[in-house]
Design a protein around this motif. Structure first.
Motif, PDB file in Angstrom:
ATOM      1  N   VAL A   4       2.584 -22.370  -5.854  1.00  0.00           N
ATOM      2  CA  VAL A   4       2.695 -20.949  -5.521  1.00  0.00           C
ATOM      3  C   VAL A   4       4.009 -20.424  -6.084  1.00  0.00           C
ATOM      4  CG1 VAL A   4       2.733 -19.226  -3.683  1.00  0.00           C
ATOM      5  CG2 VAL A   4       1.411 -21.327  -3.388  1.00  0.00           C
ATOM      6  N   VAL A   5       3.922 -19.413  -6.942  1.00  0.00           N
ATOM      7  CA  VAL A   5       5.108 -18.735  -7.479  1.00  0.00           C
ATOM      8  C   VAL A   5       5.130 -17.340  -6.872  1.00  0.00           C
ATOM      9  CG1 VAL A   5       6.345 -18.010  -9.543  1.00  0.00           C
ATOM     10  CG2 VAL A   5       4.901 -20.047  -9.627  1.00  0.00           C
ATOM     11  N   PHE A   6       6.080 -17.102  -5.965  1.00  0.00           N
ATOM     12  CA  PHE A   6       6.111 -15.841  -5.237  1.00  0.00           C
ATOM     13  C   PHE A   6       6.680 -14.719  -6.087  1.00  0.00           C
ATOM     14  CE2 PHE A   6       6.209 -19.110  -1.907  1.00  0.00           C
ATOM     15  CZ  PHE A   6       5.099 -18.722  -1.185  1.00  0.00           C
ATOM     16  N   GLU A   7       6.467 -13.493  -5.633  1.00  0.00           N
ATOM     17  CA  GLU A   7       7.014 -12.332  -6.326  1.00  0.00           C
ATOM     18  C   GLU A   7       8.542 -12.364  -6.284  1.00  0.00           C
ATOM     19  OE1 GLU A   7       5.708 -10.193  -8.229  1.00  0.00           O
ATOM     20  OE2 GLU A   7       3.621 -10.784  -7.914  1.00  0.00           O
ATOM     21  N   SER A   8       9.155 -11.557  -7.132  1.00  0.00           N
ATOM     22  CA  SER A   8      10.602 -11.615  -7.337  1.00  0.00           C
ATOM     23  C   SER A   8      11.398 -11.347  -6.057  1.00  0.00           C
ATOM     24  CB  SER A   8      11.005 -10.592  -8.394  1.00  0.00           C
ATOM     25  OG  SER A   8      12.407 -10.507  -8.504  1.00  0.00           O
ATOM     26  N   ILE A   9      12.384 -12.207  -5.825  1.00  0.00           N
ATOM     27  CA  ILE A   9      13.393 -11.959  -4.791  1.00  0.00           C
ATOM     28  C   ILE A   9      14.790 -12.054  -5.408  1.00  0.00           C
ATOM     29  CG2 ILE A   9      11.998 -12.673  -2.809  1.00  0.00           C
ATOM     30  CD1 ILE A   9      13.314 -15.429  -2.945  1.00  0.00           C
ATOM     31  N   GLY A  10      14.864 -12.089  -6.731  1.00  0.00           N
ATOM     32  CA  GLY A  10      16.151 -12.122  -7.412  1.00  0.00           C
ATOM     33  C   GLY A  10      16.742 -13.520  -7.472  1.00  0.00           C
ATOM     34  N   SER A  11      17.703 -13.685  -8.370  1.00  0.00           N
ATOM     35  CA  SER A  11      18.358 -14.989  -8.503  1.00  0.00           C
ATOM     36  C   SER A  11      19.074 -15.381  -7.220  1.00  0.00           C
ATOM     37  CB  SER A  11      19.349 -14.958  -9.669  1.00  0.00           C
ATOM     38  OG  SER A  11      18.694 -14.859 -10.911  1.00  0.00           O
ATOM     39  N   SER A  12      19.779 -14.425  -6.604  1.00  0.00           N
ATOM     40  CA  SER A  12      20.492 -14.722  -5.358  1.00  0.00           C
ATOM     41  C   SER A  12      19.520 -15.136  -4.266  1.00  0.00           C
ATOM     42  CB  SER A  12      21.301 -13.499  -4.905  1.00  0.00           C
ATOM     43  OG  SER A  12      22.288 -13.167  -5.846  1.00  0.00           O
ATOM     44  N   GLY A  13      18.394 -14.442  -4.190  1.00  0.00           N
ATOM     45  CA  GLY A  13      17.377 -14.809  -3.211  1.00  0.00           C
ATOM     46  C   GLY A  13      16.804 -16.181  -3.482  1.00  0.00           C
ATOM     47  N   GLY A  14      16.609 -16.518  -4.763  1.00  0.00           N
ATOM     48  CA  GLY A  14      16.085 -17.829  -5.108  1.00  0.00           C
ATOM     49  C   GLY A  14      17.020 -18.946  -4.701  1.00  0.00           C
ATOM     50  N   VAL A  15      18.322 -18.721  -4.893  1.00  0.00           N
ATOM     51  CA  VAL A  15      19.314 -19.725  -4.499  1.00  0.00           C
ATOM     52  C   VAL A  15      19.276 -19.937  -2.995  1.00  0.00           C
ATOM     53  CG1 VAL A  15      21.783 -20.216  -4.320  1.00  0.00           C
ATOM     54  CG2 VAL A  15      20.836 -19.348  -6.467  1.00  0.00           C
ATOM     55  N   MET A  16      19.263 -18.860  -2.228  1.00  0.00           N
ATOM     56  CA  MET A  16      19.296 -19.003  -0.777  1.00  0.00           C
ATOM     57  C   MET A  16      17.972 -19.536  -0.230  1.00  0.00           C
ATOM     58  SD  MET A  16      22.299 -18.617  -0.137  1.00  0.00           S
ATOM     59  CE  MET A  16      21.934 -19.128   1.536  1.00  0.00           C
ATOM     60  N   ALA A  17      16.855 -19.193  -0.885  1.00  0.00           N
ATOM     61  CA  ALA A  17      15.562 -19.716  -0.427  1.00  0.00           C
ATOM     62  C   ALA A  17      15.495 -21.223  -0.595  1.00  0.00           C
ATOM     63  CB  ALA A  17      14.420 -19.041  -1.196  1.00  0.00           C
ATOM     64  N   VAL A  18      16.054 -21.744  -1.698  1.00  0.00           N
ATOM     65  CA  VAL A  18      16.049 -23.193  -1.878  1.00  0.00           C
ATOM     66  C   VAL A  18      17.067 -23.839  -0.943  1.00  0.00           C
ATOM     67  CG1 VAL A  18      17.756 -23.447  -3.755  1.00  0.00           C
ATOM     68  CG2 VAL A  18      15.817 -25.000  -3.628  1.00  0.00           C
ATOM     69  N   TYR A  19      18.173 -23.160  -0.670  1.00  0.00           N
ATOM     70  CA  TYR A  19      19.160 -23.688   0.267  1.00  0.00           C
ATOM     71  C   TYR A  19      18.580 -23.779   1.678  1.00  0.00           C
ATOM     72  CZ  TYR A  19      23.473 -24.355   2.871  1.00  0.00           C
ATOM     73  OH  TYR A  19      24.438 -24.863   3.710  1.00  0.00           O
TER      74      TYR A  19
END
Length: 318
Positions: free
Chosen positions: A100-115
């Motif tokens: 599943v590749v979700f809609e954009s949450i930005g680079s900052s969002g991607g970093v925090m989502a993986v964290y």
């Protein structure tokens, strides 16, 4: 099978995904700062004032375990078209995998989502900042993409100079070669494409910043919204990734710049000056399906797919 967040299954998955994080008071505060703030205001401020989150905090708890064979990715809109294409190709060879590749949450969002362990891999289109690196997040580059001056198909011009690009964003050049008015579409502050062009062209950086201060142009907050606005607005011009145009067959034209097309050869020689790197973000060394997917991105098949759509594969970091 690979799916996007546009279908009902992905929507349900997305709702369930964030529900676990939203239960905690700390999670609510952090996610509001990270996800809602950037989407509404274009902010790229880091979510933690000190850049530190204790690993025994509620935010860090592993609250969303995923079953074997399921991979979740989210982050920068610049990565999404290529990541989805890679996911489709990977699933075609591994039909038991579910990506599943979700809609954009930005680079900052991607970093925090993986964290937060909300996703397995984040998607980023800019270098990690110091605070993100302090959190223990690593980046795994896999592709370089030219940033292009994209125009609506009503525009008769096929080429532009770097000086003209700066003049357009400064409001000094206002018409195309046929006399039609130029409509400038600007991304929000911190957009990775604008940052790449600003770094390579100081005159653009000055014009871009002045335009923000003076509220000169319409500001578009998301990749998809930018693509749609460029496609439907006569005379429109804006910055976009060449791969997004190719993979999604967008009705747009990428202009040559100072006589050079955004090819792999011109980017590598720096005759075409605008590009940015795409990377996966991971908190720990990826294992299992995440590691398999990253290896596939660096495989011969993955590299062929990238090259076919204007991306430049990057060597795998050992």
């Amino acid at each position: 099978m690979a799916e996007t967040a546009d279908d009902p299954r992905a929507s349900a998955s997305l709702a369930a995904l964030w529900a676990a994080v939203l239960l905690g008071v700390a999670g609510v505060a952090i996610l509001a700062a990270v996800f809602v703030g950037p989407l509404l205001a274009g902010s790229r401020e880091p979510p933690f004032l000190e850049g530190q989150v204790p690993k025994n905090s509620q935010l860090y708890q592993r609250s969303t375990p995923r079953p074997h064979g399921v991979l979740h990715l989210a982050g920068s809109g610049s990565n999404i078209p290529l990541t989805r294409a890679l996911a489709d190709a990977f699933v075609a060879k591994n039909p038991d995998a579910h990506i599943v590749v979700f809609e954009s949450i930005g680079s900052s969002g991607g970093v925090m989502a993986v964290y937060d362990d909300v996703v397995d891999l984040g998607l980023i289109s800019r270098p990690l900042n110091e605070r993100e690196m302090h959190l223990g997040v690593d980046d795994i580059p896999y592709a370089r993409v030219p940033v292009v001056v994209a125009v609506n198909l009503s525009v008769p011009d096929t080429a532009i100079s770097t000086a003209e690009l700066a003049d357009i964003f400064a409001g000094r050049k206002t018409r195309w070669s046929d006399g039609a008015p130029i409509t400038v579409l600007q991304r929000e502050r911190g957009d990775s494409g604008h940052a790449a062009v600003a770094q390579a062209l100081p005159a653009f950086a000055a014009a871009d910043e002045a335009a923000y201060r003076e509220h000169r142009w319409r500001v578009i907050l998301h990749d998809r919204a930018m693509q749609e606005a460029l496609a439907i607005t006569p005379g429109a011009v804006g910055l976009l990734d060449v791969g997004a145009i190719s993979l999604q067959r967008l009705p747009l034209r990428a202009l040559e710049l100072d006589g050079y097309a955004p090819s792999e050869a011109s980017v590598q020689s720096r005759r075409y000056p605008f590009s940015k790197d795409l990377a996966f973000a991971a908190l720990e060394s990826p294992t299992g399906l995440a590691a398999e997917f990253i290896r596939f991105a660096h495989s011969d098949e993955g590299r062929v797919l990238m090259k076919a759509h204007g991306y430049i594969p990057l060597p795998e970091v050992q």
